[in-house]
Design an enzyme around this catalytic site. Structure first.
Site, PDB file in Angstrom:
ATOM      1  N   PHE A 146     -36.497   9.898 -25.646  1.00  0.00           N
ATOM      2  CA  PHE A 146     -37.915  10.663 -24.938  1.00  0.00           C
ATOM      3  C   PHE A 146     -37.298  11.627 -24.014  1.00  0.00           C
ATOM      4  O   PHE A 146     -36.719  11.171 -22.928  1.00  0.00           O
ATOM      5  CB  PHE A 146     -39.152   9.647 -24.544  1.00  0.00           C
ATOM      6  CG  PHE A 146     -40.246  10.545 -24.165  1.00  0.00           C
ATOM      7  CD1 PHE A 146     -41.009  10.694 -25.109  1.00  0.00           C
ATOM      8  CD2 PHE A 146     -40.348  11.111 -22.973  1.00  0.00           C
ATOM      9  CE1 PHE A 146     -42.288  11.416 -24.911  1.00  0.00           C
ATOM     10  CE2 PHE A 146     -41.539  11.792 -22.701  1.00  0.00           C
ATOM     11  CZ  PHE A 146     -42.168  11.890 -23.743  1.00  0.00           C
ATOM     12  N   ASP A 231     -29.802  12.236 -18.989  1.00  0.00           N
ATOM     13  CA  ASP A 231     -31.273  12.646 -18.487  1.00  0.00           C
ATOM     14  C   ASP A 231     -31.662  11.397 -17.868  1.00  0.00           C
ATOM     15  O   ASP A 231     -32.017  10.605 -18.150  1.00  0.00           O
ATOM     16  CB  ASP A 231     -32.343  12.701 -19.798  1.00  0.00           C
ATOM     17  CG  ASP A 231     -33.688  13.018 -19.649  1.00  0.00           C
ATOM     18  OD1 ASP A 231     -34.238  12.824 -18.263  1.00  0.00           O
ATOM     19  OD2 ASP A 231     -34.529  13.414 -20.332  1.00  0.00           O
ATOM     20  N   LYS A 258     -39.620  13.686 -12.185  1.00  0.00           N
ATOM     21  CA  LYS A 258     -40.412  12.719 -11.652  1.00  0.00           C
ATOM     22  C   LYS A 258     -40.372  12.398 -10.343  1.00  0.00           C
ATOM     23  O   LYS A 258     -41.220  13.177  -9.553  1.00  0.00           O
ATOM     24  CB  LYS A 258     -40.354  11.340 -12.421  1.00  0.00           C
ATOM     25  CG  LYS A 258     -40.601  11.646 -14.193  1.00  0.00           C
ATOM     26  CD  LYS A 258     -40.626  10.585 -14.598  1.00  0.00           C
ATOM     27  CE  LYS A 258     -40.844  10.521 -16.105  1.00  0.00           C
ATOM     28  NZ  LYS A 258     -42.158  10.751 -16.858  1.00  0.00           N
TER      29      LYS A 258
HETATM   30  C1  LIG Z   1     -36.434  10.408 -19.769  1.00  0.00           C
HETATM   31  C2  LIG Z   1     -37.248  11.370 -19.666  1.00  0.00           C
HETATM   32  N1  LIG Z   1     -37.133  12.700 -19.830  1.00  0.00           N
HETATM   33  C3  LIG Z   1     -37.870  13.719 -19.802  1.00  0.00           C
HETATM   34  C4  LIG Z   1     -39.237  13.413 -19.442  1.00  0.00           C
HETATM   35  C5  LIG Z   1     -40.475  14.559 -19.474  1.00  0.00           C
HETATM   36  O1  LIG Z   1     -41.130  14.576 -18.388  1.00  0.00           O
HETATM   37  P1  LIG Z   1     -42.297  15.371 -18.095  1.00  0.00           P
HETATM   38  O2  LIG Z   1     -43.133  14.432 -18.690  1.00  0.00           O
HETATM   39  O3  LIG Z   1     -42.484  15.672 -16.329  1.00  0.00           O
HETATM   40  O4  LIG Z   1     -41.873  16.633 -18.643  1.00  0.00           O
HETATM   41  C6  LIG Z   1     -39.567  12.075 -19.506  1.00  0.00           C
HETATM   42  C7  LIG Z   1     -41.172  11.741 -19.259  1.00  0.00           C
HETATM   43  O5  LIG Z   1     -41.390  10.450 -19.344  1.00  0.00           O
HETATM   44  C8  LIG Z   1     -38.841  11.074 -19.453  1.00  0.00           C
HETATM   45  O6  LIG Z   1     -38.963   9.791 -19.449  1.00  0.00           O
END
Ligand SMILES: Cc1ncc(COP(=O)(O)O)c(C=O)c1O
Length: 403
Positions: A146, A231, A258
Site C-alpha cells: 500500500f 516507504d 503521516k
Molecule cells: C506505507 C504507506 N505509503 C503511503 C501512504 C499514503 O499516504 P497518504 O494517505 O498520506 O497519501 C500510506 C497510507 O496509509 C502508507 O501506509
C-alpha cells in the site's frame, strides 16, 4: 439511517452519509475533541484511539509542543509557496536530512505525493545516472503493497478494491511476492531503477518480513545498481520503537509522511543523498503547499520530539507489553499476532467474527481500532500510551472474544 443513535451522533452521521462520497465506511462514531491517546465524541463518550490516524498521530492528539509550534507559526506566516524562501524552510530541511542521515530532502504534503516524488526521482536517476534507455525504466514493488491512491500508485496495487475500474494503468512496475529475495533478484534487470517496498507492510495487516529480507534487498540493490526506496510513511518516525523500521539497513531513499505533520497538517518528504536528489532541476517537480511555513514549523517540532528518543523508547517498552498481552490471546480467539513496537496486526479467528464486527464491538467498549482484510485488526495507538492504556485495549479485546 442512523438517527436511532442517541444525542448528536445520529444526525451528524446521517448528514455525513448524505453529503459525502462513500469512499470510506467509518465506524458510527462522531468525534469532537482529543487529548493524548484519548478522544471524546459529540455525546461525551470517551475512547482510547488505537488507530492514531493510521500513525499520523504518533505523538497523540494535540501534543502541547506541536500545538505551540503551530500557534506560534500561525502568528507569523503560513504560506509563501516555493517561489520564495521562508525562515522555517532551511532549518526544516537540514533537521530532517540529519534525522535521516541523508544529504537533502524534498518536502511534499501527502504520503502518496512523496511516493510519486520517489518514483519520478528514481526514473530520472535511472535515465541520467544509470543510463537506462529513455522511457524503459522499471521499478520492482511487492505484492500486497500500500503506497497511496494516485492512478500511478494503484497501477501497481494487487488489491482489487484499490485498482479495478481505475485503469488505464501506468506501466513500468513489476510485482513480486513480499519477503521473497529470489523473486526480487529475478525481477531486476538492466532497466530497473528502483526497488520500492514498505519495511513492514502496514495496510496488508502489519506484515513483518523475514529477518534477512531488508538486508537482502539492500545487498541486491547495491550489487545491481538499483535504488532501494523504503516507504516509511506508516512504519517510520517511531512507530516500531526505532526512528525507522529499516534499522540495520540504510535505504537510498526514505519516503516519509503521516506523523511528520504531527497530526496537525499534512507533511511528507523524501530524503536521499545528492547523487540521487541532485538530478532534479527547477520546474521539474513541485507542490504549492509542499514545505510551507506552517508545515515546516510543526515538522521541526516533530523532529525535536524524535531527537529526544523518548517516543521511540516508549514504543519499545509499552509495545513489548502490548505484544506480550496479545500473544497470550493466540489460541484463545486470536489465530496470530504480528508487528513491532506499538504496532500490531491481530488475526481474529474468522469463525468468531469479522474484523469490522470486532471494531464495532470494541467501539462499544470505548476502544477505536481499524480492521483490514477480513478478520484482521490493527492496534497502533499513539506512541505516548502507557501500560494501563494498553490494558484497556487488550481487556476490551479479550471481552469481545469471550463474550
Ligand atoms: C506505507 C504507506 N505509503 C503511503 C501512504 C499514503 O499516504 P497518504 O494517505 O498520506 O497519501 C500510506 C497510507 O496509509 C502508507 O501506509
Amino acid at each position: 439511517m442512523t438517527t436511532a443513535l442517541s444525542g448528536l451522533t445520529g444526525p451528524l452521521l446521517d448528514q455525513a452519509e448524505r453529503w459525502t462520497a462513500h469512499n470510506y465506511h467509518p465506524l458510527p462514531v462522531v468525534l469532537a475533541s482529543g487529548e493524548g491517546a484519548w478522544v471524546t465524541d459529540v455525546d461525551g463518550r470517551r475512547y482510547l484511539d488505537c488507530l492514531a490516524g493510521y500513525s499520523a498521530l504518533n505523538f497523540g492528539h494535540r501534543h502541547p509542543a506541536l500545538i505551540a509550534a503551530a500557534h506560534a507559526q500561525l502568528d507569523q506566516i503560513t504560506l509563501t509557496s516555493r517561489a520564495f524562501v521562508h525562515d522555517q524552510f532551511g532549518p526544516f530541511c537540514q533537521e530532517l536530512a540529519e534525522l535521516c542521515g541523508k544529504d537533502m530532502v524534498l518536502p511534499m504534503n501527502t504520503g502518496a505525493e512523496a511516493v510519486e516524488t520517489a518514483i519520478k526521482v528514481a526514473r530520472k536517476w535511472g535515465y541520467k545516472v544509470k543510463g537506462v534507455p529513455d522511457g524503459q525504466a522499471t521499478i520492482v514493488v511487492a505484492a500486497d503493497n500500500f503506497h497511496g491512491r494516485t492512478t500511478t500508485i494503484i497501477s501497481f496495487s494487487t488489491d482489487p478494491d484499490a485498482r479495478a475500474d481505475y485503469g488505464p494503468y501506468t506501466p513500468g512496475f513489476r510485482i513480486v511476492p513480499y519477503g521473497d529475495l529470489a523473486a526480487l533478484a529475478d525481477a531486476i534487470d538492466d532497466t530497473t531503477v528502483a526497488v520500492l517496498v514498505e519495511p513492514i507492510q502496514g495496510e496488508a495487516g502489519v506484515l513483518v518480513p523475514p529477518a534477512d529480507y531488508l538486508p537482502g534487498v539492500r545487498q541486491l540493490c547495491t550489487s545491481r545498481n538499483v535504488l532501494f526506496v523504503a516507504d516509511e510513511v506508516q512504519s517510520g518516525l517511531g512507530r516500531t520503537g526505532d526512528t525507522f523500521a529499516c534499522v540495520d539497513v540504510i535505504p537510498d531513499v526514505y519516503v516519509l509522511g503521516k506523523a511528520l505533520g504531527g497530526g496537525i497538517v499534512p507533511v511528507s518528504a523524501i530524503a536521499a543523498n545528492r547523487d540521487v536528489l541532485g538530478v532534479l532541476r527547477p520546474g521539474e517537480h513541485g507542490s504549492t503547499f509542499g514545505g510551507n511555513p506552517l508545515a515546516c514549523a510543526v515538522a521541526r517540532a516533530v523532529i525535536e520530539l524524535l531527537n529526544t528518543g523518548e517516543p521511540q523508547a516508549n514504543a519499545r517498552v509499552v509495545g513489548a507489553h502490548l505484544h506480550e498481552r496479545l500473544n497470550a490471546l493466540v489460541g484463545r480467539g486470536l489465530t496470530a499476532v504480528r508487528g513491532r513496537g506499538l504496532w500490531a496486526g491481530i488475526d481474529i479467528d474468522p469463525a468468531l467474527m469479522t474484523g469490522r464486527r470486532a471494531c464495532e464491538m470494541l467501539m462499544n467498549r470505548g476502544v477505536l481500532a481499524k480492521d483490514t482484510h477480513g478478520s484482521t485488526l490493527r492496534f497502533a495507538p499513539p506512541l505516548l500510551v502507557t501500560n494501563p492504556d494498553v490494558d484497556v485495549a487488550v481487556n476490551a479485546l479479550t471481552g469481545i472474544l469471550h463474550s
